[in-house]
Design an enzyme around this catalytic site. Structure first.
Site, PDB file in Angstrom:
ATOM      1  CB  VAL A  60      -5.221  -1.894   2.871  1.00 37.92           C
ATOM      2  CG1 VAL A  60      -6.359  -2.649   2.231  1.00 37.92           C
ATOM      3  CG2 VAL A  60      -5.388  -1.410   4.378  1.00 37.92           C
ATOM      4  CD  GLU A  61      -4.406  -1.069  -2.804  1.00 36.44           C
ATOM      5  OE1 GLU A  61      -4.497  -2.344  -3.602  1.00 36.44           O
ATOM      6  OE2 GLU A  61      -5.199   0.036  -3.163  1.00 36.44           O
TER       7      GLU A  61
END
Length: 187
Positions: A60-61
């Site tokens: 996600v990051e």
């Protein structure tokens, strides 16, 4: 008519080959790959964290792209804020690592990010959903939400997280976590 039969045979061969390929491999891993497995595994064991959670947060990051720096200044694969990284380096008593190394070197970034997740896990008594929210919004905000009753810290009530960015972040991390645990039998 012969050329039509040849096309049918070729189509059947292609479909058969494709079916064998999909059935003999974990084809879903093509859509949900995990990079830096050794580093994630190593640091997850060291800090007693679920490696699938670490992988989902990295996905996600930064989607596993090194050298990233966010608009707010978060660094590396796990997007650690510089102040958090400095504090974590001091608390974890890790070897001297610079912020440039955290940005560019996956292993150092994964180690510090995993240590931080472990620290958050202790603060929130292993509540995975609260840990994910705290990783994004900060532990102070999440503690405030829990104490004020604006969010109860459960996965079922993620929609009640007061900050939209954090709500969306938690939903995405949980989605990838579920995909990884379903696709990969072990890490």
């Amino acid at each position: 008519m012969k050329w039509l039969r040849k096309k049918r045979v070729l189509l059947l061969l292609f479909v058969g080959f494709t079916a064998v390929l999909f059935l003999s491999t974990n084809w879903m891993s093509w859509f949900y790959p995990i990079y830096y497995k050794e580093e994630i595994r190593k640091h997850s064991i060291t800090y007693e964290m679920d490696p699938f959670l670490v992988a989902a947060i990295i996905r996600v990051e930064t989607n596993y792209k090194t050298g990233r720096e966010s608009k707010k200044g978060a660094l590396g694969l796990m997007q650690l804020m510089p102040d958090t990284a400095k504090w974590a380096l001091e608390m974890a008593k890790l070897p001297d690592v610079s912020l440039v190394q955290l940005k560019e070197k996956p292993s150092e970034n994964i180690e510090l990010g995993t240590w931080y997740l472990s620290n958050l896990s202790r603060q929130f008594e292993g509540n995975r959903t609260a840990v994910i929210a705290a990783y994004n919004a900060g532990p102070g905000n999440v503690k405030h939400w829990l104490e004020a009753g604006s969010w109860d810290g459960t996965e079922a009530t993620v929609k009640d997280i007061p900050i939209g960015e954090t709500r969306h972040y938690v939903q995405r991390v949980l989605y990838y976590y579920d995909q990884y645990t379903e696709i990969y039998s072990e890490f």
